[in-house]
Design a protein around this motif. Structure first.
Motif, PDB file in Angstrom:
ATOM      1  N   ASP A 170       0.813  -1.208   0.000  1.00 25.30           N
ATOM      2  CA  ASP A 170       0.000   0.000   0.000  1.00 25.30           C
ATOM      3  C   ASP A 170       0.846   1.257   0.000  1.00 25.30           C
ATOM      4  O   ASP A 170       1.150   1.797   1.052  1.00 25.30           O
ATOM      5  CB  ASP A 170      -0.861  -0.008   1.268  1.00 25.30           C
ATOM      6  CG  ASP A 170      -2.324   0.006   0.909  1.00 25.30           C
ATOM      7  OD1 ASP A 170      -3.058  -0.843   1.418  1.00 25.30           O
ATOM      8  OD2 ASP A 170      -2.701   0.873   0.107  1.00 25.30           O
ATOM      9  N   ASN A 190     -13.910  -4.283  -5.079  1.00 23.93           N
ATOM     10  CA  ASN A 190     -13.621  -4.887  -3.780  1.00 23.93           C
ATOM     11  C   ASN A 190     -12.193  -4.540  -3.400  1.00 23.93           C
ATOM     12  O   ASN A 190     -11.246  -5.084  -3.948  1.00 23.93           O
ATOM     13  CB  ASN A 190     -13.805  -6.414  -3.850  1.00 23.93           C
ATOM     14  CG  ASN A 190     -13.438  -7.102  -2.536  1.00 23.93           C
ATOM     15  OD1 ASN A 190     -13.006  -6.469  -1.569  1.00 23.93           O
ATOM     16  ND2 ASN A 190     -13.613  -8.404  -2.484  1.00 23.93           N
ATOM     17  N   SER A 192     -11.239  -4.541  -0.068  1.00 24.04           N
ATOM     18  CA  SER A 192     -11.264  -4.823   1.369  1.00 24.04           C
ATOM     19  C   SER A 192      -9.898  -5.199   1.935  1.00 24.04           C
ATOM     20  O   SER A 192      -9.660  -5.082   3.118  1.00 24.04           O
ATOM     21  CB  SER A 192     -12.270  -5.925   1.674  1.00 24.04           C
ATOM     22  OG  SER A 192     -12.014  -7.051   0.868  1.00 24.04           O
ATOM     23  N   CYS A 193      -8.985  -5.649   1.084  1.00 21.37           N
ATOM     24  CA  CYS A 193      -7.696  -6.087   1.617  1.00 21.37           C
ATOM     25  C   CYS A 193      -6.687  -4.958   1.733  1.00 21.37           C
ATOM     26  O   CYS A 193      -5.599  -5.155   2.265  1.00 21.37           O
ATOM     27  CB  CYS A 193      -7.120  -7.189   0.737  1.00 21.37           C
ATOM     28  SG  CYS A 193      -6.800  -6.602  -0.920  1.00 21.37           S
ATOM     29  N   LEU A 194      -7.010  -3.783   1.215  1.00 24.22           N
ATOM     30  CA  LEU A 194      -6.037  -2.695   1.267  1.00 24.22           C
ATOM     31  C   LEU A 194      -5.938  -2.149   2.675  1.00 24.22           C
ATOM     32  O   LEU A 194      -6.927  -2.021   3.373  1.00 24.22           O
ATOM     33  CB  LEU A 194      -6.441  -1.578   0.300  1.00 24.22           C
ATOM     34  CG  LEU A 194      -6.424  -1.967  -1.176  1.00 24.22           C
ATOM     35  CD1 LEU A 194      -6.741  -0.763  -2.035  1.00 24.22           C
ATOM     36  CD2 LEU A 194      -5.070  -2.539  -1.559  1.00 24.22           C
ATOM     37  N   GLY A 195      -4.725  -1.801   3.067  1.00 19.90           N
ATOM     38  CA  GLY A 195      -4.528  -1.429   4.464  1.00 19.90           C
ATOM     39  C   GLY A 195      -4.339   0.044   4.725  1.00 19.90           C
ATOM     40  O   GLY A 195      -4.447   0.488   5.845  1.00 19.90           O
ATOM     41  N   ASN A 220     -12.409  -1.006   2.573  1.00 26.18           N
ATOM     42  CA  ASN A 220     -11.383  -1.534   3.465  1.00 26.18           C
ATOM     43  C   ASN A 220     -11.504  -0.905   4.848  1.00 26.18           C
ATOM     44  O   ASN A 220     -12.232   0.048   5.069  1.00 26.18           O
ATOM     45  CB  ASN A 220      -9.986  -1.333   2.880  1.00 26.18           C
ATOM     46  CG  ASN A 220      -9.676   0.141   2.668  1.00 26.18           C
ATOM     47  OD1 ASN A 220     -10.572   0.931   2.397  1.00 26.18           O
ATOM     48  ND2 ASN A 220      -8.414   0.504   2.784  1.00 26.18           N
ATOM     49  N   ARG A 221     -10.749  -1.471   5.744  1.00 32.55           N
ATOM     50  CA  ARG A 221     -10.851  -1.112   7.157  1.00 32.55           C
ATOM     51  C   ARG A 221     -10.614   0.367   7.423  1.00 32.55           C
ATOM     52  O   ARG A 221     -11.109   0.927   8.395  1.00 32.55           O
ATOM     53  CB  ARG A 221      -9.820  -1.937   7.912  1.00 32.55           C
ATOM     54  CG  ARG A 221     -10.095  -2.053   9.377  1.00 32.55           C
ATOM     55  CD  ARG A 221      -9.129  -3.042   9.948  1.00 32.55           C
ATOM     56  NE  ARG A 221      -9.306  -3.218  11.367  1.00 32.55           N
ATOM     57  CZ  ARG A 221      -8.511  -3.933  12.118  1.00 32.55           C
ATOM     58  NH1 ARG A 221      -7.482  -4.559  11.570  1.00 32.55           N
ATOM     59  NH2 ARG A 221      -8.733  -4.049  13.410  1.00 32.55           N
ATOM     60  N   GLY A 244     -16.323  -0.501   6.196  1.00 37.93           N
ATOM     61  CA  GLY A 244     -14.950  -0.399   6.679  1.00 37.93           C
ATOM     62  C   GLY A 244     -14.985  -0.724   8.156  1.00 37.93           C
ATOM     63  O   GLY A 244     -15.757  -1.588   8.599  1.00 37.93           O
ATOM     64  N   GLY A 273     -17.453  -6.938   5.997  1.00 34.44           N
ATOM     65  CA  GLY A 273     -16.638  -5.895   6.619  1.00 34.44           C
ATOM     66  C   GLY A 273     -16.712  -6.022   8.127  1.00 34.44           C
ATOM     67  O   GLY A 273     -16.272  -7.007   8.694  1.00 34.44           O
TER      68      GLY A 273
END
Lengths: 586, 227
Positions: A170, A190, A192-195, A220-221, A244, A273
């Motif tokens: 990232d 999608n 969702s895996c990016l930090g 993502n989170r 997120g 999520g």
């Protein structure tokens, strides 16, 4: 010259008929009818599936199917998910992209699983395929947000960008801004895996606002709870949404905003999520729960009472992923509320703890099996099991197609009788006649493999760990399971005899992984020498296998059928046993 | 090597109504017998490789004889990590500290939890630097989660809860009541919630403001109210 039969059709007619045949299996069958059907079929095949990227070379695929639009490739063995495959093993997609880029520019879809994807590959995709539409990267690694920026900037017709469970470097969240302002065709995103913590919310909001066909959005989170409302406001047509982080200071205005926006999403069927959930904000999703068919709470560290409340609001649930915080009591509620449930996955909240931290046992699985008539796929982590429970489960739910049970402590016996769990799993394979995938755990002897070899005739994938007593176990599986395609084994007392006696079987399967077992280097060499259509790869980080006596077992062995011959991109800790490895038995 | 020639029939009280039908039993007997091994040795060669069949049999000679007499394990006492690994597994597993985010003591790749998921789990359970006492299970500096052990008198399972999830004593006790009444039927008035603070003293929960409580609680115990 093909026979002129009374009912031979012009090629165009056959092609039209074939266009209704989508599944690979059927397509393969069609192509085997006769030479002319083979020819017609290969020119009109639009989707190619390669289950093992090393089974065939890119050139061979392109030669046979000159006009495909969509390709799906899988790389590393499944056990790579659990760190059993060392870094650098392989699975590089670049050679494939390079060949396809040269062959034709009209490729539209690339789907990859467990492959190494570099920024260079992504840039090449962006540059080469003008009508590129779909990029799905599942459990892939090796790329950064720079590669994503290239895709965003160049792929004007991109519809789907799905990064699931990927390891992404990232570097900058601003890659999202590379989607031009004129770009509006996104249907599924999608990330969702990016930090990255500094997410570019305004770029995301603008993107969502102008892509009116957006159906799937998984954030993502880093996206905070109070930003979700702004994003969702512009996408009431969403069908699948992933939040997120689902935590914030409890504020009534944020809550009502969120609840209001969510209730205006009338098409919402899937939610995911929920990182860092606080229960106070959960009721905001109650209005959409009655339509939900899929719910992924596997990152939500909320306790059973809140999970129970949530689940009781979702009578149409078909798919649930959840942590074991749900406990047996929660699963009992699930069993009585969700009669349409087809798939359940219960993950461990404390997989490395020695003591159980939640009250989740075999009872939960029994309750769901008894209560949910459509249940067919289960992944269940727990700490105790009994043959009695497994027999009950098997008899009440013979429609299982996927059954994966992980009893956390290896070699755990039936807690009631202290016997092995052979009979329980035997019941599963006997009653569930359509079982395609099975993962075993607990204390198991060779007997369970006898049952599997006898009954599991439709079984395609089997995962085994810390089980069995002797080669007889492996022999039962290899000689009995007619439909077996993938077999993965670790830490079992299986050795040379069963493997060599069933060598021909290995050519009928996609692959065999066997690690920390008792297969000797000598047997590997023999196999490699005698079976030219198998790639027999020894993975050993201790050093060259021939620096040890030949009857020493190898650390890891990966055998797969291939028409491409041995691969050339192996790292120093992988050795291929080919015809030249010679036969020297001690 | 021992060849199992047949099944030991399961004892009746072990399985209610489960039975291998006779067809299955016969098949298994056959599989376990010598006949199966002969068949297996032959099936190494398919129709296309008649030549190979001969050389395979030459190479292995009395394959089936060897099966019965040779020991299963082929290696001859050479130093080998795999051998010890299996015995150690039980031991290493039970010494795992639940806070241990490192995998050195653990079996690699077991339990089979995806790397991605393990990372999330570890992020949520990051132990604070410098904290020796492990009762307060994990604390995240960003304030995302603080896991605290909760024990109830008379209940075997110690639970861990994320105290950050609650914003008042009421919400905490409501959740605890629901959680623990499953394990032990009781009247909530019979019990009081106590906690151990940073100094190691055990106090009754509820006296200090909630935020102060969250900052100082190390672990909790629900005890019978004798007062």
């Amino acid at each position: 010259m093909h026979k002129k039969m009374a009912f031979s059709f012009p090629d165009e007619v056959l092609e039209h008929v074939f266009s209704f045949i989508q599944s690979d299996k059927d397509r393969n069958a069609v192509s085997m009818v006769c030479k002319s059907w083979y020819e017609i079929e290969r020119w009109c095949r639009r989707k190619v599936f390669v289950g093992n990227c090393y089974a065939v070379s890119p050139r061979m695929v392109i030669r046979r199917f000159p006009e495909f639009r969509s390709i799906e490739l899988k790389g590393k063995p499944h056990f790579a998910d659990f760190n059993l495959v060392p870094d650098g093993w392989g699975g590089y997609v670049f050679p494939w992209i390079a060949e396809m880029a040269g062959a034709y520019p009209w490729l539209e879809e690339i789907r990859l699983k467990r492959m190494v994807v570099t920024d260079e590959s992504l840039e090449l995709i962006a540059k080469s395929f003008k009508n590129f539409k779909v990029l799905v990267l599942s459990s892939c690694e090796g790329f950064s947000t720079d590669g994503l920026a290239a895709i965003a900037a160049s792929c004007k017709n991109l519809k789907e960008l799905d990064l699931r469970d990927c390891e992404v470097d990232d570097l900058s969240a601003h890659w999202l801004s590379h989607f031009p302002e004129t770009y509006t065709s996104l249907v599924s995103l999608n990330i969702s895996c990016l930090g990255s913590d500094e997410a570019s919310f305004s770029a995301l909001e603008r993107l969502v606002r102008r892509c009116t066909n957006l159906k799937t959005l998984r954030l993502n989170r880093a996206v905070p709870l109070d930003k979700i409302a702004n994003i969702l406001r512009h996408a009431p047509q969403l069908v699948e949404f992933g939040t997120g982080t689902y935590t914030a200071d409890v504020r009534p205005d944020v809550y009502s905003d969120l609840a209001g926006v969510l209730s205006s999403c009338k098409e919402l069927k899937s939610l995911s999520g929920f990182w860092d959930v606080i229960p106070d904000y959960l009721p905001a999703i109650y209005p959409v729960c009655s339509k939900l068919t899929s719910l992924n709470l596997s990152y939500a560290t909320i306790q059973s009472p809140d999970l129970i409340k949530l689940v009781s609001h979702c009578p149409n649930l078909q798919r649930l992923l959840v942590l074991d915080y749900i406990e047996d009591s929660g699963l009992e509620v699930l069993a009585s509320s969700c009669k349409d449930l087809q798939e359940l996955r219960v993950f461990p909240s404390d997989p490395f703890g020695a003591e159980p931290n939640v009250s989740l046992t075999e009872q939960g699985l029994v309750a769901v099996s008894l209560g949910c008539p459509k249940l067919q796929s289960v992944l269940y982590f727990c700490r105790r099991m009994s043959n009695e429970a497994l027999v009950t489960i098997a008899r009440s739910r013979p429609n299982f197609t996927r059954f994966r049970l992980c009893i956390i402590e290896p070699k755990t016996a039936d807690y009631l009788t202290l016997e092995p769990l052979d009979v329980g799993f035997g019941a599963i394979v006997q009653y569930c006649k359509d079982l395609r995938r099975l993962s075993l755990s607990g204390l198991l002897t060779d007997r369970v493999f006898e049952y599997i070899g006898t009954y599991a005739k439709k079984l395609e994938m089997l995962s085994v760990a810390f089980a069995g007593d002797s080669d007889l176990g492996l022999h039962h599986v290899l000689s009995g399971c007619e439909s077996l395609r993938k077999l993965e084994i670790r830490d079992c007392p299986f050795g040379d005899k069963a493997l060599l006696a069933n060598a021909a079987k290995l050519e009928t399967m996609r692959s065999l992984w066997i690690s920390s077992c008792a297969v000797s280097f000598a047997a590997c060499k023999l196999l490699g020498q005698k079976m030219p259509r198998l790639n027999v790869e020894v993975i050993d980080e201790r050093g060259p296998p021939d620096s040890r006596p030949e009857n020493c077992p190898v650390d890891k062995l990966y055998i797969y059928r291939s028409i491409a011959g041995p691969r050339f991109d192996m790292p120093p800790f992988v050795w291929t046993m080919d015809e030249d490895s010679g036969l020297r038995l001690s | 090597m021992e060849l199992q020639l047949g099944l030991v029939l399961p004892t009746p009280n072990m399985l209610k109504g489960f039975d291998l039908n006779n067809h299955g039993l016969d098949q298994l007997k056959e599989m376990g017998g010598l006949a199966a091994w002969n068949k297996a040795a032959g099936c190494f060669a398919d129709k296309d490789c008649v030549k190979s069949k001969r050389s395979f049999e030459q190479a292995f000679g009395n394959f089936t004889e060897e099966c019965r007499t040779k020991p299963l394990l082929l290696w001859s006492g050479q130093p080998n990590e795999e051998e010890d690994h299996k015995d150690q597994k039980k031991a290493t597993f039970s010494t795992t500290d639940e806070n241990d985010a490192e995998e050195d003591d653990q079996v690699v790749g077991w339990p089979p939890v995806k790397t991605w998921r393990k990372k999330i789990f570890q992020q949520q359970q990051q132990p604070r630097v410098g904290r020796a006492e492990n009762n307060r299970v994990a604390e995240n500096e960003n304030g995302r989660s603080i896991y605290v052990k909760v024990k109830m008198e008379g209940v075997a399972i110690t639970r861990k809860i994320d105290i950050k999830v609650y914003h008042s004593y009421q919400s905490l006790t409501n959740s605890l009541i629901t959680m623990f009444t499953k394990d032990k039927k009781c009247n909530e008035d019979d019990y009081i919630l106590t906690y151990q603070d940073k100094e190691g003293d055990w106090l009754i929960a509820g006296d200090i403001p909630w935020q102060n409580f969250v900052r100082s609680v190390q672990r909790m115990e629900i005890v019978k109210n004798w007062g």
